[in-house]
Design an enzyme around this catalytic site. Structure first.
Site, mmCIF file in Angstrom:
data_model
loop_
_atom_site.group_PDB
_atom_site.id
_atom_site.type_symbol
_atom_site.label_atom_id
_atom_site.label_comp_id
_atom_site.label_asym_id
_atom_site.label_seq_id
_atom_site.Cartn_x
_atom_site.Cartn_y
_atom_site.Cartn_z
ATOM 1 N N LYS A 153 0.841 -1.210 0.043
ATOM 2 C CA LYS A 153 -0.036 -0.165 0.130
ATOM 3 C C LYS A 153 0.870 1.243 -0.038
ATOM 4 C CE LYS A 153 -3.943 -2.437 0.438
ATOM 5 N NZ LYS A 153 -5.098 -2.272 -0.553
ATOM 6 N N LYS A 179 0.895 -9.836 -3.186
ATOM 7 C CA LYS A 179 -0.158 -9.861 -4.071
ATOM 8 C C LYS A 179 -0.115 -8.449 -4.748
ATOM 9 C CE LYS A 179 -4.539 -9.299 -3.598
ATOM 10 N NZ LYS A 179 -5.081 -8.367 -4.754
ATOM 11 N N ASP A 181 -2.330 -5.625 -6.191
ATOM 12 C CA ASP A 181 -3.781 -5.004 -6.091
ATOM 13 C C ASP A 181 -4.514 -5.091 -7.524
ATOM 14 O OD1 ASP A 181 -6.052 -4.744 -4.455
ATOM 15 O OD2 ASP A 181 -5.230 -3.176 -3.414
ATOM 16 N N GLU A 182 -5.773 -4.750 -7.668
ATOM 17 C CA GLU A 182 -6.627 -5.026 -8.665
ATOM 18 C C GLU A 182 -6.222 -4.010 -9.849
ATOM 19 O OE1 GLU A 182 -8.843 -1.961 -6.232
ATOM 20 O OE2 GLU A 182 -7.670 -3.739 -5.856
ATOM 21 N N HIS A 271 -9.093 -12.122 -8.172
ATOM 22 C CA HIS A 271 -9.432 -10.835 -7.393
ATOM 23 C C HIS A 271 -10.795 -10.556 -8.013
ATOM 24 C CE1 HIS A 271 -9.765 -6.973 -6.068
ATOM 25 N NE2 HIS A 271 -8.604 -6.969 -5.472
ATOM 26 N N ARG A 272 -11.804 -10.255 -7.087
ATOM 27 C CA ARG A 272 -13.125 -10.173 -7.611
ATOM 28 C C ARG A 272 -13.684 -8.514 -7.618
ATOM 29 N NH1 ARG A 272 -16.655 -11.146 -2.129
ATOM 30 N NH2 ARG A 272 -15.772 -9.742 -0.786
ATOM 31 N N LYS A 312 -13.797 -4.433 5.911
ATOM 32 C CA LYS A 312 -14.499 -3.061 5.581
ATOM 33 C C LYS A 312 -15.454 -2.968 4.471
ATOM 34 C CE LYS A 312 -10.702 -2.241 2.129
ATOM 35 N NZ LYS A 312 -9.655 -1.314 1.428
ATOM 36 N N GLY A 341 -9.995 -7.360 2.816
ATOM 37 C CA GLY A 341 -10.741 -6.280 2.795
ATOM 38 C C GLY A 341 -10.728 -5.585 4.269
ATOM 39 N N GLY A 342 -9.962 -4.926 4.902
ATOM 40 C CA GLY A 342 -9.893 -4.177 6.009
ATOM 41 C C GLY A 342 -9.755 -5.190 7.394
#
Length: 417
Positions: A153, A179, A181-182, A271-272, A312, A341-342
């Site tokens: 991040k 990983k 990210d999308e 990844h969705r 989150k 996710g959070g």
């Protein structure tokens, strides 16, 4: 033969054949429709009917879908589709039937595809996952604990050097997977080829330092041609995985990636991103349960399924989706659900209590936001996962792992928004 009418698609005494795809929908009929009329139109539009009464020579009614159950109290209906309606191994065509025009029909105010019962003939025309949950043992030797992952991040904006540094700190801190990210693919600030090569070099250093297997979920998402080229590049560099944004890239492209990955013996992390466009509104669209089913048939090995309301993001029956991903599906491999996710270390005990240990646990901000940095954040997450898997109290574990104690002091067990 007599004209084909909407009521010809409704038979509440019908018992679907084992070879039929059976779909459950929740519908809200239009103001001038009752449930039976709306159900008949759903079955008609999603198979071989149309708005006008047709005069057709020859028997085509054996290809009609049948609305075979209605629950007035819940608004749920069941529709059975003959196997001959579908082209083997063509998920795009299947979805054009069961989640196509019907989502926009005026005959229903709202319609949601809730669940599918996939028959053997159609299911086995798809490859399913190459590895599934076996990645925990075959790649990582993770034993009884969940595998762990993190995303550098901020998700975009880091240079290649920054990205690699974050990854190496996470791996040496104890995490299994780095990983992308999308929305990180091949941008000028962090080119795909450089990131792949340099991240895998850092992986090798981390493996030598820790004595553990590490891997990288590199995002190959693009048009199909470029995705296949990137899969080949990842394999040539010795990467065990690729990541695909399965919804945005499309299921037909996912199927081609699955073929190429089998050639190389590498796994697919799904990844969705964009799933909520279909599943977030509870009375319309396509449920995450069905999205996960499609992903399994098309052959992904991991997929994000939520955090059982601990993170989150909005969630929809994470435990139930995971159970389906583990279930028998006519001999196809299962799928490893990824919780993300959070998440942060303080949420891990409750997460494992709700979902079990046969999962992946991914934290981004919950690793890199640690007061002492990424390496300490990785140690904290790994310690929390090991404690939860062994049944050890997380506070007791924190007494022996100061990085975990710091994480608990910062975040406690609160759910972020």
């Amino acid at each position: 033969m007599p004209g084909i009418k909407y009521e010809d698609f409704l038979d509440l005494d019908y018992d679907p054949a084992d070879s039929e795809l059976v779909c459950d929908f929740r519908i809200e009929p239009a103001a001038d429709m009752d449930m039976e009329a709306a159900a008949g139109r759903v079955a008609s539009e999603s198979s071989n009917g149309t708005w006008a009464e047709l005069q057709v020579e020859g028997a085509v009614t054996d290809l009609s879908a049948t609305a075979c159950a209605i629950d007035e109290s819940s608004g749920e209906i069941r529709v059975a589709y003959p196997d001959a309606l579908f082209e083997d191994g063509n998920m795009a065509q299947v979805l054009s039937c069961i989640a196509g025009n019907i989502l926009g029909m005026k005959a229903v105010e709202r319609i949601r595809l809730l669940d599918c019962d996939w028959p053997e003939p159609l299911s086995t025309s798809f490859p399913g996952p190459q590895f599934g949950t076996s990645v925990r043992e075959e790649i990582f030797d993770a034993g009884d604990r969940p595998i762990t992952a993190t995303v550098p991040k901020p998700k975009v904006g880091l240079s290649t050097d920054q990205h690699v540094t974050v990854g190496e700190e996470a791996w040496t801190g104890g995490l299994d997977l780095l990983k992308d990210d999308e929305n990180l693919t091949d941008q000028d600030f962090n080119p795909f080829a450089d990131r792949l090569t340099e991240s895998l070099a850092a992986r090798d250093r981390a493996e030598e330092e820790t004595g553990e297997t590490k891997s990288y979920l590199v995002n190959v998402t693009a048009d199909t041609r470029r995705m296949l080229e990137r899969v080949d590049m990842a394999a040539e560099q010795g990467c065990e995985y690729v990541m695909v944004d399965v919804v945005t890239t499309g299921w037909a492209a996912v199927q081609r990636v699955r073929e190429r990955c089998e050639k190389h013996g590498i796994a697919i992390h799904a990844h969705r991103a964009m799933h909520a466009a279909f599943d977030r509104v509870p009375n319309h669209g396509v449920s995450m349960r069905v999205v996960a089913q499609i992903a399994r048939l098309c052959g992904v090995d991991h997929i994000h399924t939520g955090t059982a309301d601990l993170g989150k993001l909005e969630n929809e029956d994470t435990a139930g989706i995971n159970e389906w991903l583990y279930s028998d599906l006519h001999g196809l491999n299962d799928v490893l659900p990824m919780a993300s996710g959070g998440l942060h270390p303080g949420l891990v005990p409750e997460l494992v209590d709700r979902l079990g240990t046969n999962i992946g646990v991914q934290a981004g901000g919950g690793v890199h936001g640690h007061p002492d940095g990424t390496h300490a954040g990785a140690k904290a997450l790994r310690a929390a996962v090991e404690a939860a898997a062994s049944g050890e109290d997380i506070e007791s574990k924190a007494e022996a792992v100061p990085e975990l104690a710091t994480a608990l002091e910062k975040w406690g067990t609160e759910t972020p928004r």
